[in-house]
Motif scaffolding. Structure first.
Motif, PDB file in Angstrom:
ATOM      1  N   VAL A 148      15.642  58.630  48.429  1.00  0.00           N
ATOM      2  CA  VAL A 148      15.203  57.240  48.486  1.00  0.00           C
ATOM      3  C   VAL A 148      16.408  56.351  48.785  1.00  0.00           C
ATOM      4  N   GLY A 149      16.323  55.577  49.879  1.00  0.00           N
ATOM      5  CA  GLY A 149      17.443  54.716  50.251  1.00  0.00           C
ATOM      6  C   GLY A 149      18.693  55.492  50.598  1.00  0.00           C
ATOM      7  N   ASN A 150      18.522  56.765  50.931  1.00  0.00           N
ATOM      8  CA  ASN A 150      19.635  57.667  51.228  1.00  0.00           C
ATOM      9  C   ASN A 150      20.549  57.870  50.019  1.00  0.00           C
ATOM     10  N   GLY A 151      20.004  57.604  48.824  1.00  0.00           N
ATOM     11  CA  GLY A 151      20.761  57.789  47.587  1.00  0.00           C
ATOM     12  C   GLY A 151      19.873  58.443  46.543  1.00  0.00           C
ATOM     13  N   GLY A 152      19.864  57.887  45.332  1.00  0.00           N
ATOM     14  CA  GLY A 152      19.015  58.475  44.305  1.00  0.00           C
ATOM     15  C   GLY A 152      19.158  57.806  42.958  1.00  0.00           C
ATOM     16  N   LYS A 153      18.346  58.253  42.004  1.00  0.00           N
ATOM     17  CA  LYS A 153      18.404  57.754  40.629  1.00  0.00           C
ATOM     18  C   LYS A 153      19.401  58.589  39.833  1.00  0.00           C
ATOM     19  N   THR A 154      20.053  57.930  38.875  1.00  0.00           N
ATOM     20  CA  THR A 154      21.033  58.607  38.029  1.00  0.00           C
ATOM     21  C   THR A 154      20.808  58.188  36.581  1.00  0.00           C
ATOM     22  N   TRP A 187      27.585  60.087  51.659  1.00  0.00           N
ATOM     23  CA  TRP A 187      28.000  60.525  50.328  1.00  0.00           C
ATOM     24  C   TRP A 187      26.920  61.402  49.710  1.00  0.00           C
ATOM     25  N   LYS A 188      27.321  62.446  48.984  1.00  0.00           N
ATOM     26  CA  LYS A 188      26.364  63.296  48.263  1.00  0.00           C
ATOM     27  C   LYS A 188      25.970  62.670  46.929  1.00  0.00           C
ATOM     28  N   CYS A 189      26.856  61.837  46.388  1.00  0.00           N
ATOM     29  CA  CYS A 189      26.584  61.116  45.145  1.00  0.00           C
ATOM     30  C   CYS A 189      27.486  59.890  45.136  1.00  0.00           C
ATOM     31  N   ALA A 190      27.230  58.962  44.223  1.00  0.00           N
ATOM     32  CA  ALA A 190      28.084  57.771  44.130  1.00  0.00           C
ATOM     33  C   ALA A 190      29.255  58.029  43.187  1.00  0.00           C
ATOM     34  N   ILE A 191      28.926  58.561  41.993  1.00  0.00           N
ATOM     35  CA  ILE A 191      29.938  58.874  40.995  1.00  0.00           C
ATOM     36  C   ILE A 191      30.000  60.390  40.833  1.00  0.00           C
ATOM     37  N   GLU A 192      31.210  60.943  40.861  1.00  0.00           N
ATOM     38  CA  GLU A 192      31.373  62.395  40.711  1.00  0.00           C
ATOM     39  C   GLU A 192      30.744  62.861  39.403  1.00  0.00           C
ATOM     40  N   GLY A 193      29.988  63.958  39.465  1.00  0.00           N
ATOM     41  CA  GLY A 193      29.307  64.478  38.285  1.00  0.00           C
ATOM     42  C   GLY A 193      27.840  64.101  38.244  1.00  0.00           C
ATOM     43  N   ASP A 194      27.432  63.107  39.054  1.00  0.00           N
ATOM     44  CA  ASP A 194      26.022  62.738  39.136  1.00  0.00           C
ATOM     45  C   ASP A 194      25.270  63.763  39.991  1.00  0.00           C
ATOM     46  N   PRO A 195      23.937  63.797  39.892  1.00  0.00           N
ATOM     47  CA  PRO A 195      23.161  64.708  40.749  1.00  0.00           C
ATOM     48  C   PRO A 195      23.463  64.441  42.223  1.00  0.00           C
ATOM     49  N   ILE A 200      22.632  64.569  46.308  1.00  0.00           N
ATOM     50  CA  ILE A 200      21.490  64.574  47.220  1.00  0.00           C
ATOM     51  C   ILE A 200      21.759  65.564  48.352  1.00  0.00           C
ATOM     52  N   ASN A 201      20.718  65.924  49.071  1.00  0.00           N
ATOM     53  CA  ASN A 201      20.850  66.774  50.253  1.00  0.00           C
ATOM     54  C   ASN A 201      21.096  65.863  51.455  1.00  0.00           C
ATOM     55  N   THR A 202      22.352  65.787  51.922  1.00  0.00           N
ATOM     56  CA  THR A 202      22.685  64.858  53.006  1.00  0.00           C
ATOM     57  C   THR A 202      22.027  65.245  54.330  1.00  0.00           C
ATOM     58  N   GLN A 203      21.494  66.492  54.415  1.00  0.00           N
ATOM     59  CA  GLN A 203      20.778  66.895  55.631  1.00  0.00           C
ATOM     60  C   GLN A 203      19.497  66.074  55.791  1.00  0.00           C
ATOM     61  N   LYS A 204      18.997  65.513  54.680  1.00  0.00           N
ATOM     62  CA  LYS A 204      17.736  64.777  54.720  1.00  0.00           C
ATOM     63  C   LYS A 204      17.937  63.270  54.809  1.00  0.00           C
ATOM     64  N   VAL A 205      19.200  62.842  54.896  1.00  0.00           N
ATOM     65  CA  VAL A 205      19.493  61.417  55.023  1.00  0.00           C
ATOM     66  C   VAL A 205      19.016  60.924  56.385  1.00  0.00           C
ATOM     67  N   VAL A 206      18.394  59.745  56.402  1.00  0.00           N
ATOM     68  CA  VAL A 206      17.872  59.185  57.652  1.00  0.00           C
ATOM     69  C   VAL A 206      18.554  57.854  57.939  1.00  0.00           C
ATOM     70  N   TRP A 261      21.362  54.254  43.215  1.00  0.00           N
ATOM     71  CA  TRP A 261      22.313  53.964  44.285  1.00  0.00           C
ATOM     72  C   TRP A 261      21.667  54.253  45.634  1.00  0.00           C
ATOM     73  N   THR A 262      22.072  53.484  46.632  1.00  0.00           N
ATOM     74  CA  THR A 262      21.602  53.666  48.002  1.00  0.00           C
ATOM     75  C   THR A 262      22.818  53.605  48.926  1.00  0.00           C
ATOM     76  N   GLN A 263      22.625  54.000  50.195  1.00  0.00           N
ATOM     77  CA  GLN A 263      23.761  53.957  51.123  1.00  0.00           C
ATOM     78  C   GLN A 263      23.312  53.838  52.572  1.00  0.00           C
ATOM     79  N   GLN A 264      24.199  53.291  53.376  1.00  0.00           N
ATOM     80  CA  GLN A 264      24.181  53.408  54.825  1.00  0.00           C
ATOM     81  C   GLN A 264      25.493  54.092  55.207  1.00  0.00           C
ATOM     82  N   LEU A 265      25.691  54.362  56.466  1.00  0.00           N
ATOM     83  CA  LEU A 265      26.899  55.102  56.859  1.00  0.00           C
ATOM     84  C   LEU A 265      28.186  54.436  56.387  1.00  0.00           C
ATOM     85  N   ALA A 266      28.259  53.101  56.502  1.00  0.00           N
ATOM     86  CA  ALA A 266      29.517  52.407  56.207  1.00  0.00           C
ATOM     87  C   ALA A 266      29.577  51.831  54.793  1.00  0.00           C
ATOM     88  N   THR A 267      28.442  51.785  54.080  1.00  0.00           N
ATOM     89  CA  THR A 267      28.403  51.118  52.783  1.00  0.00           C
ATOM     90  C   THR A 267      27.595  51.928  51.760  1.00  0.00           C
TER      91      THR A 267
END
Length: 200
Positions: free
Chosen positions: A30-36, A123-131, A133-139, A41-47
């Motif tokens: 969701v939003g190229n990020g996830g719940k923690t 990014w696979k996660c925002a903070i190290e140690g968080d779950p 995400i599968n970046t292959q599924k990022v859109v 957290w969400t992301q785009q390529l640069a942010t």
């Protein structure tokens, strides 16, 4: 996410590992990020953007937000930080900022906007140690891709192509280029032995 009870430090690395296994088979992030454990957290390529819920009585003066190149701390003064850990990747500190806002349900949250140092990396996660995400599924958003300047867009499109190739077990564009160069060179120099040539 409802605010966690105060007290025990929030370190659930083992639980997070279990959660990350589910992400591999699930829908796109969701939003190229996830719940923690601390929020969303969400992301785009640069942010990247972090939404950290805080008590509704909180004002901006009550907050402690410390954004460093590879570390983030968010919390309320006098209490244990809600977020306190290394970022997944480096950020450009002078281009990062935070605001105190209310979400659609009226819950107050700290919104931290981060500008990535590497602007062509998911990014696979925002903070190290968080779950993770599968970046292959990022859109990526196509509209954002079209707004990029020519050189950046080529880099992004190449990265997306390479990501798809790796997912299918095929050679990346760089590997394909090296193979093409080798094949041309072999045709030009049939007298040379290339049987031990390796390109990684």
């Amino acid at each position: 996410a409802t605010p966690a009870t105060k007290g025990a430090p929030k370190k659930k690395d083992k639980d997070d590992d279990d959660d990350s296994k589910d992400d591999d088979d699930g829908p796109k992030p969701v939003g190229n990020g996830g719940k923690t454990s601390w929020g969303l957290w969400t992301q785009q390529l640069a942010t990247a953007e972090l939404q950290v819920p805080v008590p509704n009585a909180t004002t901006s003066k009550d907050l402690v937000v410390d954004i460093q190149r590879k570390h983030l701390k968010v919390g309320v003064k006098g209490e244990a930080p809600v977020v306190d850990g290394p970022l997944h990747k480096k950020v450009v500190v002078e281009d990062c900022f935070w605001t105190l806002e209310e979400d659609a349900a009226g819950q107050k949250e700290v919104v931290v906007a981060l500008t990535k140092d590497d602007k062509v990396c998911w990014w696979k996660c925002a903070i190290e140690g968080d779950p993770e995400i599968n970046t292959q599924k990022v859109v990526p958003e196509n509209s954002k891709l079209s707004e990029l300047d020519g050189e950046t867009r080529m880099t992004v499109e190449k990265m997306m192509f390479d990501q798809r190739q790796k997912a299918m077990g095929k050679p990346t564009s760089d590997e394909m280029g090296k193979q093409d160069i080798l094949e041309k060179f072999m045709k030009q120099h049939p007298e040379m032995d290339f049987s031990k040539a390796k390109f990684s």
